[in-house]
Write a protein that holds these residues in place. Structure first.
Motif, PDB file in Angstrom:
ATOM      1  N   PHE A 211       9.215   1.980  -3.292  1.00  0.00           N
ATOM      2  CA  PHE A 211       7.769   1.968  -3.466  1.00  0.00           C
ATOM      3  C   PHE A 211       7.162   3.021  -2.554  1.00  0.00           C
ATOM      4  O   PHE A 211       7.638   3.252  -1.445  1.00  0.00           O
ATOM      5  CB  PHE A 211       7.191   0.597  -3.097  1.00  0.00           C
ATOM      6  N   TYR A 212       6.082   3.638  -3.025  1.00  0.00           N
ATOM      7  CA  TYR A 212       5.314   4.584  -2.217  1.00  0.00           C
ATOM      8  C   TYR A 212       3.899   4.045  -2.112  1.00  0.00           C
ATOM      9  O   TYR A 212       3.301   3.662  -3.116  1.00  0.00           O
ATOM     10  CB  TYR A 212       5.293   5.970  -2.851  1.00  0.00           C
ATOM     11  N   ILE A 213       3.384   4.027  -0.901  1.00  0.00           N
ATOM     12  CA  ILE A 213       2.003   3.625  -0.658  1.00  0.00           C
ATOM     13  C   ILE A 213       1.288   4.847  -0.089  1.00  0.00           C
ATOM     14  O   ILE A 213       1.733   5.428   0.904  1.00  0.00           O
ATOM     15  CB  ILE A 213       1.915   2.450   0.334  1.00  0.00           C
ATOM     16  N   TYR A 214       0.207   5.243  -0.745  1.00  0.00           N
ATOM     17  CA  TYR A 214      -0.606   6.371  -0.300  1.00  0.00           C
ATOM     18  C   TYR A 214      -1.959   5.835   0.134  1.00  0.00           C
ATOM     19  O   TYR A 214      -2.613   5.124  -0.625  1.00  0.00           O
ATOM     20  CB  TYR A 214      -0.796   7.388  -1.427  1.00  0.00           C
ATOM     21  N   MET A 215      -2.381   6.182   1.362  1.00  0.00           N
ATOM     22  CA  MET A 215      -3.660   5.716   1.883  1.00  0.00           C
ATOM     23  C   MET A 215      -4.475   6.887   2.402  1.00  0.00           C
ATOM     24  O   MET A 215      -3.972   7.697   3.182  1.00  0.00           O
ATOM     25  CB  MET A 215      -3.442   4.722   3.019  1.00  0.00           C
ATOM     26  N   ASP A 216      -5.739   6.964   1.965  1.00  0.00           N
ATOM     27  CA  ASP A 216      -6.666   7.968   2.478  1.00  0.00           C
ATOM     28  C   ASP A 216      -7.139   7.532   3.855  1.00  0.00           C
ATOM     29  O   ASP A 216      -7.758   6.475   4.002  1.00  0.00           O
ATOM     30  CB  ASP A 216      -7.876   8.119   1.557  1.00  0.00           C
ATOM     31  N   MET A 217      -6.845   8.359   4.865  1.00  0.00           N
ATOM     32  CA  MET A 217      -7.248   8.053   6.236  1.00  0.00           C
ATOM     33  C   MET A 217      -7.773   9.316   6.910  1.00  0.00           C
ATOM     34  O   MET A 217      -7.243   9.760   7.925  1.00  0.00           O
ATOM     35  CB  MET A 217      -6.078   7.446   7.005  1.00  0.00           C
ATOM     36  N   PRO A 218      -8.855   9.909   6.350  1.00  0.00           N
ATOM     37  CA  PRO A 218      -9.377  11.143   6.933  1.00  0.00           C
ATOM     38  C   PRO A 218      -9.869  10.930   8.362  1.00  0.00           C
ATOM     39  O   PRO A 218     -10.471   9.909   8.678  1.00  0.00           O
ATOM     40  CB  PRO A 218     -10.531  11.521   5.995  1.00  0.00           C
TER      41      PRO A 218
ATOM     42  N   VAL B  87      -1.277  -1.614   8.754  1.00  0.00           N
ATOM     43  CA  VAL B  87      -1.586  -0.223   9.051  1.00  0.00           C
ATOM     44  C   VAL B  87      -3.011  -0.161   9.584  1.00  0.00           C
ATOM     45  O   VAL B  87      -3.932  -0.696   8.968  1.00  0.00           O
ATOM     46  CB  VAL B  87      -1.459   0.656   7.781  1.00  0.00           C
ATOM     47  N   SER B  88      -3.186   0.479  10.735  1.00  0.00           N
ATOM     48  CA  SER B  88      -4.535   0.676  11.260  1.00  0.00           C
ATOM     49  C   SER B  88      -4.621   2.053  11.902  1.00  0.00           C
ATOM     50  O   SER B  88      -3.634   2.589  12.399  1.00  0.00           O
ATOM     51  CB  SER B  88      -4.909  -0.414  12.271  1.00  0.00           C
ATOM     52  N   GLY B  89      -5.794   2.609  11.844  1.00  0.00           N
ATOM     53  CA  GLY B  89      -6.026   3.922  12.439  1.00  0.00           C
ATOM     54  C   GLY B  89      -7.485   4.068  12.812  1.00  0.00           C
ATOM     55  O   GLY B  89      -8.355   3.542  12.130  1.00  0.00           O
ATOM     56  N   ARG B  90      -7.725   4.784  13.898  1.00  0.00           N
ATOM     57  CA  ARG B  90      -9.092   4.985  14.368  1.00  0.00           C
ATOM     58  C   ARG B  90      -9.493   6.442  14.228  1.00  0.00           C
ATOM     59  O   ARG B  90      -8.690   7.337  14.454  1.00  0.00           O
ATOM     60  CB  ARG B  90      -9.215   4.596  15.845  1.00  0.00           C
ATOM     61  N   THR B  91     -10.726   6.625  13.860  1.00  0.00           N
ATOM     62  CA  THR B  91     -11.298   7.962  13.834  1.00  0.00           C
ATOM     63  C   THR B  91     -12.174   8.126  15.065  1.00  0.00           C
ATOM     64  O   THR B  91     -12.789   7.159  15.522  1.00  0.00           O
ATOM     65  CB  THR B  91     -12.153   8.194  12.581  1.00  0.00           C
TER      66      THR B  91
ATOM     67  N   GLU C 127     -12.644   2.376  12.095  1.00  0.00           N
ATOM     68  CA  GLU C 127     -11.261   1.925  12.058  1.00  0.00           C
ATOM     69  C   GLU C 127     -10.875   1.599  10.622  1.00  0.00           C
ATOM     70  O   GLU C 127     -11.606   0.908   9.915  1.00  0.00           O
ATOM     71  CB  GLU C 127     -11.077   0.690  12.928  1.00  0.00           C
ATOM     72  N   TYR C 128      -9.734   2.112  10.203  1.00  0.00           N
ATOM     73  CA  TYR C 128      -9.153   1.763   8.921  1.00  0.00           C
ATOM     74  C   TYR C 128      -8.155   0.642   9.160  1.00  0.00           C
ATOM     75  O   TYR C 128      -7.451   0.629  10.170  1.00  0.00           O
ATOM     76  CB  TYR C 128      -8.404   2.956   8.315  1.00  0.00           C
TER      77      TYR C 128
END
Length: 122
Positions: A28-35, A53-57, A77-78
């Motif tokens: 499986f491939y998971i693609y996430m937009d996280m600009p 999955v988490s990420g901060r801008t 935060e994503y």
């Protein structure tokens, strides 16, 4: 008090990133937009059958003489979580962050991959 400090005190807005999930023969491939999320600000946790999955801008604070009229870019935060199937080989999951898109590859376990049965002549 800076804008960054105020955001930290209030808590950052949390957003679900736009996500596509694709199944292939090998996994499986998971693609996430996280600009705006850097590699250092990205966290991927695997716990049992759940991947989070988490990420901060972080955008620079505006100049003192600027007056913000309308803001759609800003610190945030994503966050997204997924429950994994037992057919995913959790030891071979990998992640690539490129041009604001996170690609997770969740390979299928060897026993779960389809295979052709060889027919013997008897």
């Amino acid at each position: 008090m800076s804008e960054n400090q105020r955001n930290e005190e209030r808590g950052l807005p949390r957003v679900k990133p736009a996500t596509d999930i694709v199944e292939t023969e090998d996994g499986f491939y998971i693609y996430m937009d996280m600009p705006g999320v850097s590699k250092e600000a990205l966290v991927i946790d695997l716990n049992e059958d759940e991947i989070k999955v988490s990420g901060r801008t972080a955008y620079p604070a505006s100049e003192a003489e600027e007056k913000l009229i309308h803001v759609e870019f800003g610190n945030g935060e994503y966050y997204r979580g997924f429950t994994l199937s037992h057919i995913v080989d959790k030891h071979r999951i990998n992640a690539v962050l490129k041009n604001g898109v996170l690609e997770l590859h969740l390979p299928k376990a060897e026993k779960a991959q389809p295979r052709k049965i060889e027919i013997q002549m008897g």
